[in-house]
Design an enzyme around this catalytic site. Structure first.
Site, mmCIF file in Angstrom:
data_model
loop_
_atom_site.group_PDB
_atom_site.id
_atom_site.type_symbol
_atom_site.label_atom_id
_atom_site.label_comp_id
_atom_site.label_asym_id
_atom_site.label_seq_id
_atom_site.Cartn_x
_atom_site.Cartn_y
_atom_site.Cartn_z
ATOM 1 N N GLU A 233 102.621 17.279 -6.075
ATOM 2 C CA GLU A 233 102.939 18.118 -4.915
ATOM 3 C C GLU A 233 103.521 17.243 -3.805
ATOM 4 O O GLU A 233 103.073 16.115 -3.617
ATOM 5 C CB GLU A 233 101.679 18.777 -4.367
ATOM 6 C CG GLU A 233 100.987 19.723 -5.322
ATOM 7 C CD GLU A 233 99.719 20.292 -4.691
ATOM 8 O OE1 GLU A 233 99.775 21.409 -4.169
ATOM 9 O OE2 GLU A 233 98.694 19.596 -4.698
ATOM 10 N N HIS B 150 93.340 23.465 -13.264
ATOM 11 C CA HIS B 150 94.731 23.622 -13.718
ATOM 12 C C HIS B 150 95.115 22.619 -14.821
ATOM 13 O O HIS B 150 95.659 22.991 -15.854
ATOM 14 C CB HIS B 150 95.696 23.430 -12.553
ATOM 15 C CG HIS B 150 95.467 24.371 -11.407
ATOM 16 N ND1 HIS B 150 95.094 25.678 -11.580
ATOM 17 C CD2 HIS B 150 95.563 24.193 -10.075
ATOM 18 C CE1 HIS B 150 94.969 26.253 -10.398
ATOM 19 N NE2 HIS B 150 95.242 25.374 -9.467
#
Ligand SMILES: NC(=O)c1ccc[n+]([C@@H]2O[C@H](COP(=O)([O-])OP(=O)(O)OC[C@H]3O[C@@H](n4cnc5c(N)ncnc54)[C@H](OP(=O)(O)O)[C@@H]3O)[C@@H](O)[C@H]2O)c1
Length: 496
Positions: free
Chosen positions: A223, A247
């Site tokens: 990210e 995730h």
């Protein structure tokens, strides 16, 4: 499962707890609007907001319209909105207030587009309130009949193995396991769902997908964003709990699992659990060889100077919460024994990018030993999940011209054709919830086994509170993360 499944429309009353919060505003309302736009909602579908503000239907609708206009911009369509708005109503109530649940019961018995027995309760609220809502719903009889009423809970499910078990026990007092839909929005992403199709619908892939041909697998979720407005939550949680335990572990199970006997919720989840159970426990003495954490320091993101994590608003100035985590996991089964899975995620990394990269072994033949090709790069298959989902294969071909030289050819396949709209993960998952299809939701044993894998790391790090490695914002994380690699030739792959 969305693949090859008969499409049926189910009348439904869909209740959102925490309807005024960030998740409901940024994800749920736009996703439900898109389902309206796609014509996927039956005539009898009601959206009931449950929130504590002193609002009525009109104020709620003004909020919904402003939210949708804001997020859809010029794609906002008055007519679709009109159809959507006719389904919406507002119930005022505190999560802890039994009277509010009575008002909810009343609304459910005379909702906007008609009564239906299919009820969804979406808990877009903090996890510490999940138990209260389950209990209050049960107190007014809204947990029955058990076949038709569903509870959707957001991540994180617990903060370690013990707390996840406790939370589960509380929910199970009032709802059965098949009524609980634990959401991990990665499972709604089209490319994640495509992973199963890629693996099991292509004959040429499956024979290579094992320890005989694969050197290692890398799963990266990078990210660019920093902690932003979530410091209060994130500083208590960190990247291991926030991203890796859910995730990345889910991506690992889909990449590593055996083909299920059928595309049914339990058959698929049984296979995912087998993978998690086969992960070799990380022994305390080898923890540094299996897990690495770090925190971003000040740096440059695309020409802009950004502060370090400890300087962010709401973060403790001496915080050792990790914003970067890397782990090496070994799956001790027939397919994967000896093939490391390297998982890595972080904030403020150089590029926004999620991918599963599979590196193949070198060919066993030494045919090119005495030629310039001696040090050939290996083959890779890279499945890019975001941005711009794609799949590419790197293979060798002879370079045209004199002499024996090769070049690596990248065979790229964009996932989406021209004009094909990207479906938001929440849109797919909300439709699954309405249809009662739990395939893309997480069963408790998956949560439990994933926590078992990361729990030793959490416990160890909880005791090491005086030091954390740092990396400059805008980089790919610290060099020291390389210590996880089994072999010197292995390295993080940063381009997808
Ligand atoms: N935001 C995301 O992108 C995201 C992503 C993944 C998972 N999640 C998960 O989704 C859940 C919600 O997150 P969020 O970011 O949307 O949180 P949020 O913005 O803080 O929203 C929380 C909501 O709960 C309501 N609420 C709090 N206490 C209440 C009470 N006593 N009675 C009635 N309503 C109450 C708030 O109402 P008021 O508006 O009146 O305060 C608000 O609508 C969390 O479990 C989070 O971990 C969020």
């Amino acid at each position: 499962m969305t693949v090859n499944q008969e499409e049926r429309l189910y009348p439904c009353s869909f209740v959102i707890f925490g309807a005024t919060g960030h998740l409901a505003t940024t994800k749920l309302l736009p996703a439900l609007y898109h389902l309206e736009q796609a014509g996927r909602l039956p005539a009898v579908t009601n959206f009931i907001a449950y929130a504590r503000r002193e609002w009525d239907d009109a104020t709620w609708l003004a909020h919904v319209e402003a939210t949708l206009r804001g997020s859809l911009a010029d794609k906002f369509d008055r007519e679709i909105y009109g159809r959507f708005a006719r389904r919406c109503s507002y119930v005022r109530g505190d999560l802890h207030d039994t009277e509010g649940y009575r008002r909810l019961l009343e609304e459910i018995s005379k909702p906007k587009t008609g009564v239906c027995s299919n009820l969804v309760f979406y808990l877009a609220i903090k996890p510490s309130d999940f138990g209260t809502v389950a209990e209050q719903l049960a107190a007014v009889g809204l947990n029955r009949p058990r076949g038709l009423h569903r509870l959707v809970v957001e991540k994180p499910f617990g903060e370690d193995l013990e707390s996840a078990r406790v939370l589960n026990e509380v929910l199970h007092r009032h709802f059965d396991e098949h009524q609980i839909f634990r959401i991990d929005h990665y499972l709604g992403k089209e490319t994640v769902q495509n992973l199963l199709v890629f693996r099991f619908a292509n004959l040429m892939v499956e024979p290579l997908w094992n320890r005989n041909y694969i050197d290692h697998v890398q799963i990266t979720v990078a990210e660019c964003a920093g902690v932003e407005t979530r410091a209060g939550y994130y500083d208590q949680v960190g990247a291991l709990r926030d991203m890796l335990q859910n995730h990345l572990m889910q991506l690992l199970t889909l990449a590593a699992m055996e083909p299920p006997p059928a595309l049914e919720a339990d058959a698929l989840r049984d296979e995912k659990v087998k993978v998690l159970r086969s992960i070799r426990p990380i022994p305390r003495r080898a923890l540094h060889a299996h897990a690495f954490r770090a925190q971003y320091a000040a740096g440059n993101m695309g020409g802009r100077q950004v502060p370090g994590y400890q300087q962010e608003a709401g973060v403790e100035p001496d915080s050792v919460t990790e914003t970067f985590v890397a782990a090496k996991l070994l799956i001790d089964n027939w397919r994967w024994r000896g093939v490391p899975f390297y998982l890595r995620t972080g904030k403020r990394l150089a590029r926004q990018q999620s991918m599963i990269a599979i590196r193949f072994k070198h060919p066993p033949q030494q045919l090119f030993q005495e030629t310039p090709l001696e040090n050939m790069d290996p083959n890779w298959i890279v499945l890019r999940l975001q941005p711009a989902e794609s799949m590419h294969l790197e293979i060798h071909a002879r370079q045209p011209g004199l002499g024996l030289h090769t070049r690596m050819i990248q065979m790229n396949a964009g996932y989406r054709g021209d004009g094909e709209r990207a479906i938001d993960a929440y849109e797919a998952l909300l439709l699954d919830v309405i249809r009662g299809d739990a395939t893309n939701f997480i069963r408790f044993d998956e949560v439990e086994w994933a926590w078992r894998v990361v729990d030793p790391v959490l416990k160890f790090w909880a005791q090491e509170r005086d030091f954390i490695h740092t990396y400059p914002a805008g980089s790919w994380g610290p060099e020291e993360a390389n210590r996880l690699f089994e072999w010197e030739y292995q390295a993080w792959r940063n381009d997808a």
